[in-house]
Write an enzyme that holds these catalytic residues in place. Structure first.
Site, PDB file in Angstrom:
ATOM      1  N   ARG A   1      16.909 145.111 -35.406  1.00  0.00           N
ATOM      2  CA  ARG A   1      16.862 143.805 -36.065  1.00  0.00           C
ATOM      3  C   ARG A   1      18.170 143.485 -36.778  1.00  0.00           C
ATOM      4  O   ARG A   1      18.591 142.334 -36.837  1.00  0.00           O
ATOM      5  CB  ARG A   1      15.695 143.736 -37.068  1.00  0.00           C
ATOM      6  CG  ARG A   1      15.630 142.381 -37.794  1.00  0.00           C
ATOM      7  CD  ARG A   1      14.363 142.190 -38.610  1.00  0.00           C
ATOM      8  NE  ARG A   1      14.112 143.282 -39.525  1.00  0.00           N
ATOM      9  CZ  ARG A   1      14.773 143.520 -40.653  1.00  0.00           C
ATOM     10  NH1 ARG A   1      15.765 142.723 -41.031  1.00  0.00           N
ATOM     11  NH2 ARG A   1      14.482 144.539 -41.424  1.00  0.00           N
TER      12      ARG A   1
ATOM     13  N   TYR B   1      13.899 116.269 -29.159  1.00  0.00           N
ATOM     14  CA  TYR B   1      12.845 117.282 -29.142  1.00  0.00           C
ATOM     15  C   TYR B   1      12.049 117.247 -30.457  1.00  0.00           C
ATOM     16  O   TYR B   1      12.619 117.330 -31.550  1.00  0.00           O
ATOM     17  CB  TYR B   1      13.482 118.658 -28.928  1.00  0.00           C
ATOM     18  CG  TYR B   1      12.474 119.735 -28.693  1.00  0.00           C
ATOM     19  CD1 TYR B   1      11.693 119.749 -27.544  1.00  0.00           C
ATOM     20  CD2 TYR B   1      12.284 120.756 -29.624  1.00  0.00           C
ATOM     21  CE1 TYR B   1      10.757 120.739 -27.327  1.00  0.00           C
ATOM     22  CE2 TYR B   1      11.355 121.753 -29.415  1.00  0.00           C
ATOM     23  CZ  TYR B   1      10.589 121.736 -28.263  1.00  0.00           C
ATOM     24  OH  TYR B   1       9.657 122.720 -28.057  1.00  0.00           O
TER      25      TYR B   1
ATOM     26  N   ASP C   1      22.390 120.723 -29.259  1.00  0.00           N
ATOM     27  CA  ASP C   1      21.326 121.305 -28.446  1.00  0.00           C
ATOM     28  C   ASP C   1      21.624 120.902 -27.003  1.00  0.00           C
ATOM     29  O   ASP C   1      21.445 119.755 -26.611  1.00  0.00           O
ATOM     30  CB  ASP C   1      19.963 120.789 -28.903  1.00  0.00           C
ATOM     31  CG  ASP C   1      18.817 121.387 -28.080  1.00  0.00           C
ATOM     32  OD1 ASP C   1      19.062 121.866 -26.960  1.00  0.00           O
ATOM     33  OD2 ASP C   1      17.669 121.348 -28.576  1.00  0.00           O
TER      34      ASP C   1
ATOM     35  N   LYS D   1      14.044 127.595 -21.051  1.00  0.00           N
ATOM     36  CA  LYS D   1      14.026 126.543 -20.038  1.00  0.00           C
ATOM     37  C   LYS D   1      14.876 126.945 -18.825  1.00  0.00           C
ATOM     38  O   LYS D   1      14.513 127.843 -18.111  1.00  0.00           O
ATOM     39  CB  LYS D   1      14.486 125.226 -20.663  1.00  0.00           C
ATOM     40  CG  LYS D   1      13.810 124.917 -22.025  1.00  0.00           C
ATOM     41  CD  LYS D   1      12.332 124.666 -21.893  1.00  0.00           C
ATOM     42  CE  LYS D   1      11.599 124.588 -23.229  1.00  0.00           C
ATOM     43  NZ  LYS D   1      12.162 123.696 -24.217  1.00  0.00           N
TER      44      LYS D   1
HETATM   45  C1  LIG Z   1      12.117 123.526 -25.519  1.00  0.00           C
HETATM   46  C2  LIG Z   1      13.230 122.951 -26.278  1.00  0.00           C
HETATM   47  C3  LIG Z   1      13.567 123.467 -27.540  1.00  0.00           C
HETATM   48  C4  LIG Z   1      12.798 124.577 -28.203  1.00  0.00           C
HETATM   49  O1  LIG Z   1      12.888 125.751 -27.475  1.00  0.00           O
HETATM   50  P1  LIG Z   1      11.744 126.890 -27.522  1.00  0.00           P
HETATM   51  O2  LIG Z   1      12.347 127.963 -26.693  1.00  0.00           O
HETATM   52  O3  LIG Z   1      10.497 126.286 -26.974  1.00  0.00           O
HETATM   53  O4  LIG Z   1      11.575 127.272 -28.947  1.00  0.00           O
HETATM   54  C5  LIG Z   1      14.632 122.889 -28.201  1.00  0.00           C
HETATM   55  N1  LIG Z   1      15.334 121.863 -27.660  1.00  0.00           N
HETATM   56  C6  LIG Z   1      15.044 121.357 -26.454  1.00  0.00           C
HETATM   57  C7  LIG Z   1      15.863 120.237 -25.919  1.00  0.00           C
HETATM   58  C8  LIG Z   1      13.975 121.874 -25.724  1.00  0.00           C
HETATM   59  O5  LIG Z   1      13.673 121.353 -24.526  1.00  0.00           O
END
Ligand SMILES: *Cc1c(COP(=O)(O)O)cnc(C)c1O
Length: 369
Positions: A44, A96, A167, A192
């Site tokens: 960790r 998001y 992001d 994703k």
């Molecule tokens: C899914 C997603 C997140 C969050 O990711 P997780 O792995 O589900 O916590 C953040 N930003 C975007 C654009 C996403 O599609």
């Protein structure tokens, strides 16, 4: 891995993070299940081999040092946690939902102050950044697939004391490199496209400055938002085929976007690859592809949209995105709340374009009758 600098990103995705080419050494970094290591390091706090290989590979693509987290939202939370109390954050009015929730809840509790802005409007965004500590951008955005002018925004903020976090989950490190455009944090939900098989949760943030990297590592240890070894192993395995998956998926996405634009049951199609899309010129300027996410508006309304989701047989009606299997889901538009909820978000995977098209056409046509 300095040799990778000259290589194409699709080659880097396949080669980075493999360890030395020593006789007898495995081609893939082995899956090591250990929380503690001889000599005093603890996973960790100091990290673990499986994460380090994944971080090395993403860092090579993103152009910096990467820190991985238990999920995308864990990664986003860690970025916010690096800020001092009372920091002024400018965030997107659309995007998001859990990111907007993260910012709003931190603002409600007094941890930060928050100004929300339409980040596809560059002037409004820069104006809102007066005295800001951090600008949060999501581009391409969820679910409207809008493109923020990352290049112009980052250039305009370069001489101001405003950190920029992007992001970049929908673009992946292959289609967009926010750090090279001047951003400070490049964040991905590796759940994703990077993982690519809907079988793991993981997040990753890349920075170029040592003090930001150190803060993120400290926050990860303090929050305990650590990735699992198996998830990291699988995400790195997913990254190896990302160039191939993405290449095929975005070609299919463009073809479907063009055909959907001419479908009588479909209103607006949101896809930056379409020449008429508001994000088209921007994406061409600083992205290396238009991605595999699109959304469509259905003027017939929410019930019709639901029935389309129930009518598909090749697409899967499910949440999430970025997997090898194409998904379809109804999303709220996040704009005027009185608008009918008739937006469908499509994540394009690897199936044959003809099967995907026939499936959509069938569901859209059958349900309209
Ligand atoms: C899914 C997603 C997140 C969050 O990711 P997780 O792995 O589900 O916590 C953040 N930003 C975007 C654009 C996403 O599609």
């Amino acid at each position: 891995m300095n040799d990778d600098v000259a290589l194409h990103p699709s080659t880097v995705a396949i080669h980075a993070g493999r360890g030395p080419r020593a006789p007898g050494a495995p081609l893939n970094p082995p899956l090591t299940l250990a929380s503690s290591f001889h000599g005093g390091s603890y996973a960790r706090e100091q990290g673990a081999p499986a994460w380090e290989a994944f971080e090395e590979a993403v860092g090579a693509l993103d152009g910096g040092r990467s820190v991985s987290f238990a999920s995308g939202i864990g990664a986003s939370t860690a970025i916010i946690e690096t800020l001092p109390a009372g920091a002024k954050v400018v965030g997107p009015a659309a995007g998001y939902a859990w990111t907007r929730g993260l910012l709003r809840e931190r603002a409600d509790s007094g941890r930060i102050t928050l100004t929300s802005v339409d980040t596809s409007d560059t002037e409004a965004t820069l104006e809102a950044c007066e005295d800001a500590d951090l600008l949060w951008l999501e581009s391409p955005s969820n679910p409207m697939i809008e493109i923020a002018e990352l290049d112009r925004i980052c250039a305009a903020l370069r001489d101001r004391d405003v950190l920029v976090a992007v992001d970049s989950s929908f673009a992946t490190p292959l289609l967009q490199r926010p750090l090279a455009l001047g951003a400070d944090f490049s964040m991905h939900s590796a759940t994703k496209f990077i993982g690519g098989h809907s079988d793991l949760l993981l997040g990753v943030v890349t920075t170029r400055e040592d003090h930001l990297d150190a803060k993120l590592r400290h926050v990860r240890a303090q929050l305990g938002a650590t990735p699992g070894a198996i998830e990291s192993y699988l995400a790195l395995r997913g990254l190896r085929t990302l160039p191939l998956r993405l290449d095929a998926a975005q070609r299919t996405a463009l073809e479907l976007a063009e055909r959907l634009s001419a479908h009588p049951a479909v209103g607006k199609v949101h896809y930056p690859g379409l020449p008429g899309d508001p994000g088209h010129e921007r994406a061409r300027r600083f992205m290396d592809g238009f991605g595999a996410m699109l959304s469509i508006e259905l003027p017939a309304g929410a019930d019709f949209a639901e029935s389309v989701c129930r009518g598909v047989r090749v697409f899967t009606h499910a949440k999430s995105l970025g997997g090898i299997e194409s998904l379809i889901d109804r999303r709220a538009r996040y704009t005027g709340s009185s608008a009918p909820e008739s937006l469908l978000r499509l994540s394009i995977g690897g199936e044959h374009v003809t099967d995907l098209w026939n499936d959509l056409d069938n569901a859209l046509t059958k349900e309209a009758e």
